[in-house]
Write a protein that holds these residues in place. Structure first.
Motif, mmCIF file in Angstrom:
data_model
loop_
_atom_site.group_PDB
_atom_site.id
_atom_site.type_symbol
_atom_site.label_atom_id
_atom_site.label_comp_id
_atom_site.label_asym_id
_atom_site.label_seq_id
_atom_site.Cartn_x
_atom_site.Cartn_y
_atom_site.Cartn_z
ATOM 1 N N CYS A 17 0.834 -1.197 0.000
ATOM 2 C CA CYS A 17 0.000 0.000 0.000
ATOM 3 C C CYS A 17 0.869 1.248 0.000
ATOM 4 N N HIS A 63 -8.025 -0.025 -4.714
ATOM 5 C CA HIS A 63 -7.321 -1.216 -5.208
ATOM 6 C C HIS A 63 -7.069 -1.085 -6.709
ATOM 7 N N ARG A 72 -2.313 -1.420 -3.403
ATOM 8 C CA ARG A 72 -3.362 -0.519 -2.949
ATOM 9 C C ARG A 72 -2.808 0.898 -2.859
ATOM 10 N N SER A 105 -2.660 -5.106 5.021
ATOM 11 C CA SER A 105 -1.426 -4.692 4.336
ATOM 12 C C SER A 105 -0.230 -4.979 5.235
#
Length: 498
Positions: A17, A63, A72, A105
């Protein structure tokens, strides 16, 4: 959690992420703009549809963002750009880390550390982000038989800075932030322990383990030794308890041999029933937090040792329980402190100053540069300052200013209160040199004035953390304050702050 520092562009990050910010109303930060350009306006299209306004504390997880290498993208609302200061920055980091930890994540690359904060350097942003991140994922659940486990907890954070020539300073700030966070975690762990576990003996054992692990010098004074020194004020508090009192001394010798030490004195009442002046039953369980001063100074010396801070630091913890019992001190009893001054004890629930005054007298033997005591001392301080600022009293204006500035830098703020001689009149006793309380009005001030009578030989400050050391209600738990304030003060003295 593992931390690292890097410099780079957000669309090129191979990460679970990437975290970027959005100002209100719907204004992308530079890192978010770079992502948006790579994604052919994907982010701005989403924002234009009203999914993210940029309000402080809001988050939006995306996403499969086109044009990026990450799994992400997390958008974090930063509020109004003109109002983006210390608190807003820390809140944004907190929101980001909480969301990352809840969404599976394993790692995150955070570009919020690139975002400009008024009058703050990149190193400050990295140090603060590290502390806030560790604080956000902190849990105290060791006594739960069934623990609430995070399914895929956050394991790694990478903080991004925009200038490669600042990487070295950022790396040092990261190390500092990790050490302060570990000191805070120790302080919180000790304070959150129940009183039947965290006794004076437990604190002494903890100090001895720390000494072994971090190459500190440790000395534990027992009741007989305190009696020989004339610490009858401290010992009077312990009379009603079956737990023996301890006076704990830890020393970190990172400076030169002839450098005078900074001495921190932490109040260590491991449970405060009020003694014969018994407290009301509601919320008495929170009186296990009456040793948060002790916990904070132990956390501070741990952080200093982890940093190998080039200063001499001495920590003194007077520790006892305050319990009712057949042998307990009565209201009206008179005791002689280590300094030779006599005290009429009008209220046994004003016990913190009784253990601190002997510890402050003992501190003089270390020929200190400065002495700072930290104590959950008065409910009056909570009435005066709430749960935002720590009460600060000092017999030296330069020291007071240093501590105020350290608190501002750490976002662990303190507010200076008066220590005028006018208030000393309230401590008069017809039978002893002083009473241990000064009446209803100005309670935090008269408590500080009491301590001031034992600190005339050196430069001294008193931090009343009764309103800042722990939280009540659904978020009940220790805060780890004022470890950040104390460490920023020490870092500044050691020449290690940007």
């Amino acid at each position: 959690m593992e931390f690292s520092i890097k410099s780079g562009s957000p669309e090129k990050q191979r990460s679970a992420c990437v975290v970027v910010g959005v100002f209100e109303p719907r204004k992308l930060t530079l890192a978010a703009e770079l992502l948006d350009n790579a994604a052919h306006n994907h982010l701005s299209d989403i924002i234009r549809r009203g999914d993210m306004e940029g309000k402080a504390g809001s988050t939006l997880l995306l996403h499969n963002v086109p044009g990026t290498l990450c799994d992400r993208v997390l958008l974090v609302g930063l509020g109004k750009e003109k109002e983006f200061g210390d608190k807003a920055y820390c809140d944004a980091i907190r929101s980001a880390v909480r969301t990352l930890n809840e969404t599976g994540s394993f790692d995150g690359t955070v570009f919020l550390t690139e975002t400009s904060v008024r009058k703050r350097s990149s190193a400050w942003r990295v140090r603060q982000a590290t502390m806030v991140a560790q604080e956000t994922v902190y849990r105290f659940d060791q006594f739960k038989s069934k623990k609430d486990k995070v399914r895929r907890p956050l394991r790694k954070l990478t903080f991004v800075i925009d200038r490669r020539n600042e990487l070295a300073a950022a790396e040092e700030a990261l190390h500092q932030g990790q050490a302060i966070a570990e000191g805070m975690a120790l302080a919180k762990n000790l304070a959150n322990l129940p009183g039947n576990v965290c006794t004076p003996a437990f604190l002494a054992e903890t100090a001895q383990k720390m000494a072994s692990e971090h190459k500190l010098e440790c000395q534990i004074l027992e009741r007989d030794e305190m009696t020989a020194l004339g610490m009858h004020s401290l010992l009077s508090v312990a009379k009603g308890s079956q737990q023996p009192p301890k006076l704990i001394v830890l020393q970190h010798k990172g400076g030169k041999n002839d450098d005078k030490p900074v001495v921190l004195v932490g109040k260590g009442i491991t449970f405060d029933s009020g003694g014969i002046s018994l407290k009301p039953a509601p919320e008495m369980d929170e009186m296990k937090y009456d040793m948060c001063g002790a916990a904070s100074v132990l956390g501070t010396i741990k952080a200093a040792a982890l940093m190998k801070l080039p200063i001499n630091l001495t920590v003194i913890v007077p520790s006892s329980e305050n319990m009712p019992g057949g042998a307990a001190t009565r209201p009206g009893d008179i005791v002689t402190s280590m300094s030779g001054q006599t005290i009429e004890i009008l209220n046994t629930d004003a016990e913190g100053r009784l253990i601190l005054c002997d510890a402050l007298t003992y501190a003089a033997r270390f020929q200190p540069e400065t002495v700072i005591d930290i104590a959950t001392l008065t409910g009056a301080c909570v009435i005066a300052l709430g749960h935002v600022a720590t009460g600060l009293f000092a017999n030296n204006e330069a020291l007071a200013r240093e501590l105020v500035h350290a608190g501002d830098d750490a976002h662990d703020r303190a507010w200076q209160m008066p220590l005028w001689d006018d208030y000393q009149e309230l401590l008069k006793s017809p039978f002893a040199d002083m009473a241990n309380i000064g009446g209803r009005w100005g309670g935090s001030i008269t408590a500080a004035c009491f301590l001031a009578r034992f600190t005339r030989k050196y430069v001294w400050a008193h931090l009343d953390i009764a309103g800042t050391a722990w939280k009540s209600g659904t978020d009940k738990g220790a805060t780890g304050r004022p470890v950040p304030l104390l460490m920023h003060y020490l870092l500044k003295r050691a020449g290690k702050l940007d």
